[in-house]
Design a protein around this motif. Structure first.
Motif, short mmCIF file in Angstrom:
data_model
loop_
_atom_site.label_atom_id
_atom_site.label_comp_id
_atom_site.label_asym_id
_atom_site.label_seq_id
_atom_site.Cartn_x
_atom_site.Cartn_y
_atom_site.Cartn_z
N LEU A 30 4.32 20.91 -3.27
CA LEU A 30 3.92 20.17 -2.08
C LEU A 30 3.16 18.92 -2.51
CD1 LEU A 30 4.08 20.57 1.02
CD2 LEU A 30 1.75 21.46 0.89
N ARG A 31 3.90 17.91 -2.97
CA ARG A 31 3.22 16.68 -3.42
C ARG A 31 3.71 15.49 -2.60
NH1 ARG A 31 5.36 13.56 -8.83
NH2 ARG A 31 3.87 12.08 -7.98
N SER A 32 2.94 14.41 -2.74
CA SER A 32 3.31 13.11 -2.18
C SER A 32 3.59 13.14 -0.68
CB SER A 32 4.54 12.55 -2.93
OG SER A 32 4.24 12.34 -4.25
N ASN A 35 8.26 6.27 -13.69
CA ASN A 35 7.47 7.36 -14.26
C ASN A 35 7.99 8.71 -13.77
OD1 ASN A 35 5.92 5.29 -15.18
ND2 ASN A 35 4.29 5.56 -13.67
N ASP A 36 8.18 8.80 -12.46
CA ASP A 36 8.70 10.06 -11.92
C ASP A 36 10.21 10.14 -12.04
OD1 ASP A 36 6.58 11.76 -11.09
OD2 ASP A 36 6.06 10.26 -9.60
N LEU A 37 10.88 9.00 -11.96
CA LEU A 37 12.35 9.04 -12.03
C LEU A 37 12.80 9.64 -13.37
CD1 LEU A 37 14.93 8.33 -10.48
CD2 LEU A 37 14.94 6.11 -11.62
N ASP A 54 8.38 17.21 -17.95
CA ASP A 54 7.06 17.06 -17.35
C ASP A 54 6.36 15.85 -17.98
OD1 ASP A 54 4.39 17.25 -16.73
OD2 ASP A 54 4.23 19.40 -17.11
N ARG A 55 6.02 14.86 -17.14
CA ARG A 55 5.44 13.64 -17.69
C ARG A 55 4.05 13.84 -18.27
NH1 ARG A 55 4.49 10.13 -12.12
NH2 ARG A 55 2.86 9.02 -13.21
N THR A 56 3.42 15.00 -17.99
CA THR A 56 2.07 15.22 -18.51
C THR A 56 2.07 16.18 -19.71
OG1 THR A 56 1.65 17.15 -17.12
CG2 THR A 56 1.14 15.01 -16.16
N ILE A 83 0.86 -1.19 0.00
CA ILE A 83 0.00 0.00 0.00
C ILE A 83 0.89 1.24 0.00
CG2 ILE A 83 -1.75 1.30 1.26
CD1 ILE A 83 -2.82 -1.25 2.40
N ARG A 84 0.77 2.01 -1.05
CA ARG A 84 1.54 3.26 -1.08
C ARG A 84 0.72 4.35 -0.41
NH1 ARG A 84 3.10 6.16 -6.61
NH2 ARG A 84 0.90 6.73 -6.56
N THR A 85 1.32 5.08 0.51
CA THR A 85 0.56 6.14 1.18
C THR A 85 0.27 7.25 0.17
OG1 THR A 85 2.56 7.24 1.97
CG2 THR A 85 1.58 5.60 3.43
N LEU A 86 -0.62 8.15 0.56
CA LEU A 86 -1.17 9.13 -0.37
C LEU A 86 -0.11 9.86 -1.20
CD1 LEU A 86 -3.78 10.67 2.04
CD2 LEU A 86 -4.19 9.14 0.11
N ASP A 87 -0.34 9.89 -2.49
CA ASP A 87 0.55 10.60 -3.40
C ASP A 87 -0.25 11.76 -4.01
OD1 ASP A 87 2.61 11.32 -5.06
OD2 ASP A 87 2.40 9.66 -6.43
N LEU A 88 -0.76 12.61 -3.13
CA LEU A 88 -1.56 13.74 -3.62
C LEU A 88 -0.64 14.88 -4.03
CD1 LEU A 88 -4.34 13.63 -0.90
CD2 LEU A 88 -4.64 13.13 -3.33
N VAL A 117 11.66 4.73 -5.08
CA VAL A 117 12.85 5.46 -5.56
C VAL A 117 12.41 6.09 -6.86
CG1 VAL A 117 15.24 5.26 -6.32
CG2 VAL A 117 14.40 3.84 -4.43
N GLU A 118 12.07 7.37 -6.81
CA GLU A 118 11.52 8.00 -8.00
C GLU A 118 12.04 9.42 -8.23
OE1 GLU A 118 7.22 8.01 -7.76
OE2 GLU A 118 7.22 8.51 -5.66
N VAL A 119 13.07 9.77 -7.45
CA VAL A 119 13.77 11.04 -7.72
C VAL A 119 15.26 10.72 -7.69
CG1 VAL A 119 12.04 12.65 -6.82
CG2 VAL A 119 13.67 11.64 -5.28
MG MG Z 1 5.45 8.47 -8.86
#
Ligand code: MG
Ligand code: PEP
Length: 635
Positions: A409-411, A506-508, A516-518, A383-388, A482-484
């Motif tokens: 201010l994310r994740s 995706n984020d790495l 920007d991935r989007t 379970i990954r905690t909130l990635d808002l 590990v995504e940064v």
């Molecule tokens: Mg990510």
């Protein structure tokens, strides 16, 4: 990266594009050209319109033939859309109807205002009615529809914009204030012409394809899947969360189509091919026939994939690879298991928040986690905690949206800032941990102090639960994504503190390559095969092995048929992915030797250009498992 197995290859005029996806359309291919927006709005058939093929980024596979509903960006900008001569009459009628409804509405407001606020205040509504009856204002709209053959909404938008611009230039405050009246009337008419986004989506008929300038992940998650069968957007990148939601829901989707909304009107017949990233507007008979054949082939192909689902993911030299599923909603567990997944490697829990109009309670979160555990019947659940934050929810709730939300201010930062919310989630996870094998994973960890703070809160919540005599797994494993780059570079230090790593490519990729991935405009820069990304993955795996902690990969690249050869060669033995990709990966893994993968990894590490790495991986994959790429010969 490409890697989809034998998808039928379209002949001209539809140009074939390599797919970014590692899997194929399954049962989410459907056809019907039943009218969009059943009920109040009349679909406009486009018989004489020439076909237009628009290329974008296929982010969720499947082919749908349906009718479009076009969502402009709110009531802000309306795109210019041409209509054919036979539709001029319909557009004029639409305009007259919107005008009539607006006048009736204003008359009703005037009466109400007179009663409640007095005649003087109510006058403004009289003035607005007068303006809407003024030939100097509405005449140009009618003329524009007739002579320029554009939609009624564009004629209204354009004409009112021009008048407002003229008034703004006059240095007299009487004219400047008139601009507000003009804007107000424009919005009123447009609302009657195109409705607001929420209403319009609710009016969708069967087999609707939503065509929008942009969609948020929560908008996509809220679609009624019985009616909305696919969507395409002008904006968006390959690994944005809107695409991830589309895959989770099994809705074919193409993003990054740039100016698609300008080419489509409500009711246009559209073919959407989420595998190849193609949208065909007003297809001709030949294209329709061709795509009907693809839908049938995809159906037959998906039957043969079902056999693979039951087989073990083991290489030719008997090395087992653990294949897990990524989920956003508890019920997806069923699909993961059907496809042959051995558990869940990434549960993106923030989607409970994205689909709810309130902050989910501890009970609601616990119920969701319990449902997963029950469905998994003893299999593992991370379970990954909130990635808002970033493209997920928080911006629209902030009084001052961030200028750069992906660096904002994310994740885990968001969770640490909103501790009561975070602790509520941790309580729910810990309570569920007594029911089955659950692990906790923190997203976007950038420093050891951040991990420590988060872990401290886990311990805090554990103490609270113990005080309340509530049972939980006291040995629960706590790991991190590990995504940064900072996390990958410090992997050795982290590996001494955390219980496991999961590499989020995706984020790495986004943070290593500053892409920007989007953002569809920089999509060509977004390449997991970039040597810098490959080295960060290698170092993370090495650190994990040295410190003997488990490491997996749960980014989209884990399901890429070419890239996963490299991941296995670099030492990864657990891959977590969108469920529909699992059978394809199994087929590939069952056709390779570990030594081949290791050789590939050694060679890739010696290369210094992303182009070289991509083409080398592509060649290797085709040599090793040509049958997985039969349809890609001409790429
Ligand atoms: Mg990510
Ligand atoms: C990732 O970044 O690779 C990942 C799996 O997380 P998400 O796509 O939810 O950001």
């Amino acid at each position: 990266m490409t890697g989809s197995p034998a998808t039928p290859k379209p002949a001209d005029p539809v140009r074939y594009t390599p797919s970014p996806l590692a899997h194929k359309p399954r049962s989410n291919s459907s056809e019907s050209i039943a009218g969009a927006m059943a009920g109040t709005r009349i679909p406009i058939p486009q018989p004489g319109e020439p076909p237009q093929v628009v290329k974008g980024l296929g982010v969720s596979p499947g082919i749908v033939i349906g009718r479009a509903i076009v969502l402009d960006s709110g009531l802000g900008r309306v795109h210019r859309r041409q209509i054919s001569p036979d539709h001029v009459k319909t557009e004029l009628m639409k305009f007259e109807q919107a005008l009539k409804t607006s006048l009736e509405e204003l008359a009703a407001f005037q009466k109400q205002a007179e009663r409640e606020m007095g005649a003087e205040t109510a006058k403004i509504f009289g003035v607005h009615q007068g303006m809407l009856r003024d030939k100097a204002l509405v005449g140009p709209i009618r003329r524009m529809i007739e002579s320029e053959m554009v939609t009624a909404e564009y004629a209204v938008y354009h004409t009112f914009q021009e008048i407002a611009a003229k008034f703004r230039k006059i240095p007299d405050s009487a004219f400047t204030t008139k601009v507000n009246d003009i804007d107000d009337l424009s919005i009123r008419l447009l609302r009657h012409l195109i409705g607001d986004t929420g209403q319009r989506v609710k009016l969708a008929g069967d087999n609707t394809i939503i065509v929008a300038h942009d969609l948020t992940p929560s908008q996509a998650a809220g679609f009624d899947r019985k009616k909305i069968k696919a969507f395409a957007t002008d904006l968006g990148g390959r690994t944005g969360h809107t695409g991830i939601v589309a895959r989770a829901l099994g809705i074919p989707a193409v993003v990054g189509c740039q100016r698609l909304t300008e080419a489509v009107v409500d009711g246009s017949v559209v073919i959407l091919d989420g595998e190849r990233g193609i949208v065909i507007v007003n297809p001709d008979a030949e294209q329709l026939e061709q795509y009907r054949a693809f839908i049938e082939q995809a159906r037959i192909f998906s039957l043969s994939l079902d056999e693979l689902a039951g087989q073990a993911a083991i290489t030719l030299d008997r090395e087992p690879i653990e294949i897990l599923g990524n989920i956003e909603f508890p019920d997806e567990v069923q699909k993961v298991l059907e496809m042959g997944g051995q558990g869940v490697g990434l549960y993106r829990t923030e989607f409970l928040h994205l689909t709810s109009n309130h902050e989910p309670t501890e009970k609601e979160q616990f119920q969701a986690y319990r449902r997963c555990v029950e469905l998994l019947e003893g299999r593992p659940l991370t379970i990954r905690t909130l990635d808002l934050g970033a493209d997920k929810l928080t911006q629209s709730r902030e009084e001052f949206p961030e200028r750069n939300p992906f660096l904002g201010l994310r994740s885990i930062r968001y969770s640490l800032k909103h501790q009561p919310m975070f602790k509520t989630q941790l309580r729910a996870i810990l309570r569920a941990s007594k029911l089955g094998p659950i692990k906790i994973m923190f997203p976007l960890i950038t420093s050891t102090s951040e991990f420590r703070q988060a872990k401290y809160l886990v311990n805090d919540v554990m103490e609270d639960l113990a005080d309340e005599a509530i049972d939980f797994d006291r040995n629960i494993k706590v790991g991190m994504m590990v995504e940064v780059p900072s996390a990958a570079l410090l992997a050795d230090a982290f590996a001494q503190e955390v219980d496991f790593f999961s590499i989020g490519t995706n984020d790495l990729v986004q943070y290593t390559l500053a892409v920007d991935r989007t953002n569809e405009r920089v999509a060509s820069y977004y390449n997991p095969a970039h040597p810098a990304v490959v080295r960060l993955i290698r170092d993370t795996v090495r650190a994990a092995r040295r410190r003997k902690i488990p490491v997996s990969c749960c980014g989209e690249s884990a399901s890429d048929l070419e890239f996963c050869l490299l991941l296995i060669g670099l030492g990864l033995r657990t891959l977590s992915m969108t469920s529909s990709a699992i059978p394809h990966l199994k087929r590939l893994i069952r056709s390779v030797n570990l030594s081949q993968c290791e050789r590939i990894a050694r060679k890739v590490i010696s290369l210094d250009s992303d182009v070289q790495v991509s083409s080398y991986l592509r060649d290797c994959a085709r040599k090793i498992v040509p049958e997985a790429f039969d349809d890609r010969a001409g790429d």
